[in-house]
Design a protein around this motif. Structure first.
Motif, PDB file in Angstrom:
ATOM      1  N   ASP A  21       0.859  -1.200   0.000  1.00  0.00           N
ATOM      2  CA  ASP A  21       0.000   0.000   0.000  1.00  0.00           C
ATOM      3  C   ASP A  21       0.889   1.242   0.000  1.00  0.00           C
ATOM      4  OD1 ASP A  21       0.871  -0.665   2.547  1.00  0.00           O
ATOM      5  OD2 ASP A  21      -1.144  -0.902   3.372  1.00  0.00           O
ATOM      6  N   CYS A  68       1.901   5.047   8.985  1.00  0.00           N
ATOM      7  CA  CYS A  68       1.507   3.635   9.058  1.00  0.00           C
ATOM      8  C   CYS A  68       2.573   2.764   8.373  1.00  0.00           C
ATOM      9  CB  CYS A  68       0.135   3.427   8.417  1.00  0.00           C
ATOM     10  SG  CYS A  68      -0.740   1.963   9.035  1.00  0.00           S
ATOM     11  N   HIS A 116       3.545   2.793   5.198  1.00  0.00           N
ATOM     12  CA  HIS A 116       3.290   2.356   3.828  1.00  0.00           C
ATOM     13  C   HIS A 116       4.457   2.752   2.906  1.00  0.00           C
ATOM     14  CE1 HIS A 116      -1.342   2.100   4.654  1.00  0.00           C
ATOM     15  NE2 HIS A 116      -0.629   1.481   5.561  1.00  0.00           N
ATOM     16  N   HIS A 157       6.436  -0.325   3.259  1.00  0.00           N
ATOM     17  CA  HIS A 157       5.850  -1.472   2.542  1.00  0.00           C
ATOM     18  C   HIS A 157       6.157  -1.357   1.044  1.00  0.00           C
ATOM     19  CE1 HIS A 157       2.559  -1.491   5.915  1.00  0.00           C
ATOM     20  NE2 HIS A 157       3.750  -1.785   6.363  1.00  0.00           N
ATOM     21  N   GLU A 198      -5.296   2.657   1.110  1.00  0.00           N
ATOM     22  CA  GLU A 198      -5.644   1.562   2.025  1.00  0.00           C
ATOM     23  C   GLU A 198      -6.386   2.076   3.243  1.00  0.00           C
ATOM     24  OE1 GLU A 198      -5.990  -0.987   5.154  1.00  0.00           O
ATOM     25  OE2 GLU A 198      -4.634   0.685   5.355  1.00  0.00           O
ATOM     26  N   GLU A 199      -6.014   3.280   3.712  1.00  0.00           N
ATOM     27  CA  GLU A 199      -6.441   3.706   5.044  1.00  0.00           C
ATOM     28  C   GLU A 199      -7.954   3.813   5.219  1.00  0.00           C
ATOM     29  OE1 GLU A 199      -4.818   3.772   7.661  1.00  0.00           O
ATOM     30  OE2 GLU A 199      -2.711   3.916   7.124  1.00  0.00           O
ATOM     31  N   HIS A 210       2.620  -6.187   6.613  1.00  0.00           N
ATOM     32  CA  HIS A 210       2.431  -4.914   7.308  1.00  0.00           C
ATOM     33  C   HIS A 210       3.349  -4.893   8.508  1.00  0.00           C
ATOM     34  CE1 HIS A 210       0.708  -1.277   8.895  1.00  0.00           C
ATOM     35  NE2 HIS A 210      -0.175  -1.213   7.930  1.00  0.00           N
TER      36      HIS A 210
HETATM   37 ZN   LIG Z   1      -1.210   0.449   7.326  1.00  0.00          ZN
END
Ligand SMILES: [Zn+2]
Ligand SMILES: [Zn+2]
Length: 382
Positions: A74, A99, A101, A104, A133-134, A160
């Motif tokens: 994401d 987060c 991302h 990721h 994604e959020e 994640h």
């Molecule tokens: Zn996340």
């Protein structure tokens, strides 16, 4: 593959992660992020298909065969003011990669690099870079736009990061991994009037308060004790003065469950309780649903495959079984409804929590994440 090639590339990978960290973009706005990553992978010779769900794209490495593996990252950031103090902190006012991302996305770039430089790799890998994604369900939108019809996958995997889990350690479970989430705005309509003359009114505050209390039984009396569910009334708005009974009250509610049957039962019970409670006061309700993400369901065989890779490559201690599902949610769940696969945590170490203004992705994972994804893809086609 020649590990020295990847070791030599690692500093660049860290640099990419930090560049992405400086330019967080929220859901469906990831234009610069998407362009940077897509250009890079295209430059390496991967086949890149852009314009999925506005800013999403798929990069494909095709080394033959009928089967394909999908690896997903994401890309979106969050509307948070960063307070990490990092030299590479966000340069976008009010936005932050809180987060991970950015990490990721970079781990997936690293996985693509490793597979590309692995001359022995046979098979087809689709690197799926998804937006939003959020909150906005970018995974579902990519699928509505034909993701798995255009790029059929036999299995999909996603990682994640997870603060609090030792850096580089993996954790997951077969079956429900993350909860489903739905949200509802409940409007209670009564008849307002003078605070001194309640007999001439239908008080929406008393009605809504009664609904809030009655909802507390929805989980305890309708969800089997072995299962998990949550109803949270997170906002209650009504009235403006002590001597005025208002016309309406508005509640914001979230519902979570780790089983699809429990999910639908909770949603139904919520509606029944709200309507019937309101009726008993002579008030009316309207419910505006914001249907969220389904339960993130890991396939048992996919978890077996992933854990065998983790234990073989990183040692027995590198995997920590997750005994219970998490009550958070994840839109990769949509992909897992369509294609078997698994969603795994990779420990971020002792960092601030996700969505915290002091959170930062742990760059140590830029080595282990790609090594895992590479080994996973190899074993998938073995
Ligand atoms: Zn996340
Ligand atoms: Zn998040």
């Amino acid at each position: 593959m020649d590990e020295s090639v990847f070791q030599a590339f690692l500093p660049e990978l860290v640099d990419i992660r930090r560049r992405l960290h400086q330019m967080p973009e929220t859901g469906y706005e990831e234009r610069q992020t998407s362009a940077l990553v897509a250009d890079l992978l295209e430059g390496w010779g991967l086949t890149v298909t852009r314009g999925f769900a506005a800013t999403g794209f798929v990069a494909t490495l095709d080394r033959g065969g009928d089967r394909a593996i999908g690896l997903r990252a994401d890309m979106d950031g969050l509307p948070i003011v960063e307070e990490t103090g990092a030299a590479y902190a966000s340069r976008m006012p009010g936005m932050m990669h809180a987060c991970g991302h950015d990490g990721h996305t970079t781990m997936l770039i690293g996985a693509a690099f490793r597979l590309l430089h692995d001359d022995d790799f046979r098979g087809k890998a689709h690197f799926i870079f998804q937006p939003a994604e959020e909150t906005a369900g970018g995974a579902a939108r990519m699928m509505e736009e034909g993701l798995f019809e255009r790029f059929p996958c036999d299995a999909v995997f996603a990682l994640h990061n997870y603060p609090g889990l030792a850096a580089g350690r993996f954790s997951a479970r077969p079956g429900a991994m993350m909860a489903a989430i739905d949200a509802a705005t409940l409007t209670v309509r009564g008849t307002g009037g003078h605070g001194a003359r309640p007999e001439d009114t239908v008080d929406p505050i008393v009605t809504a308060a009664s609904i809030v209390m009655a909802l507390q039984t929805a989980v305890s009396r309708n969800v089997p004790p072995q299962e998990a569910g949550v109803i949270t009334v997170g906002a209650f708005h009504a009235g403006s003065a002590c001597n005025v009974i208002p016309d309406e009250a508005v509640l914001e509610i979230s519902l979570r469950a780790t089983d699809p049957v429990v999910r639908s039962r909770l949603c139904r019970r919520f509606e029944e309780i709200a309507r019937l409670q309101a009726e008993s006061f002579g008030a009316e309700v309207s419910i505006d649903w914001q249907v969220g993400y389904p339960v993130t369901m890991n396939d048992a065989a996919a978890i077996d495959l992933a854990t065998s890779v983790i234990r073989d490559v990183f040692g027995e201690d590198a995997f920590e079984p997750l005994d219970r599902p998490m009550m958070g949610s994840e839109d990769f769940a949509f992909m897992l409804e369509k294609v078997k696969g698994a969603y795994l945590f990779i420990g971020n170490g002792d960092s601030a929590g996700l969505h915290n203004s002091r959170y930062d992705f742990n760059d140590m994972l830029l080595e282990r994440g790609p090594v895992f994804l590479h080994a996973l893809a190899r074993r998938f086609f073995a």
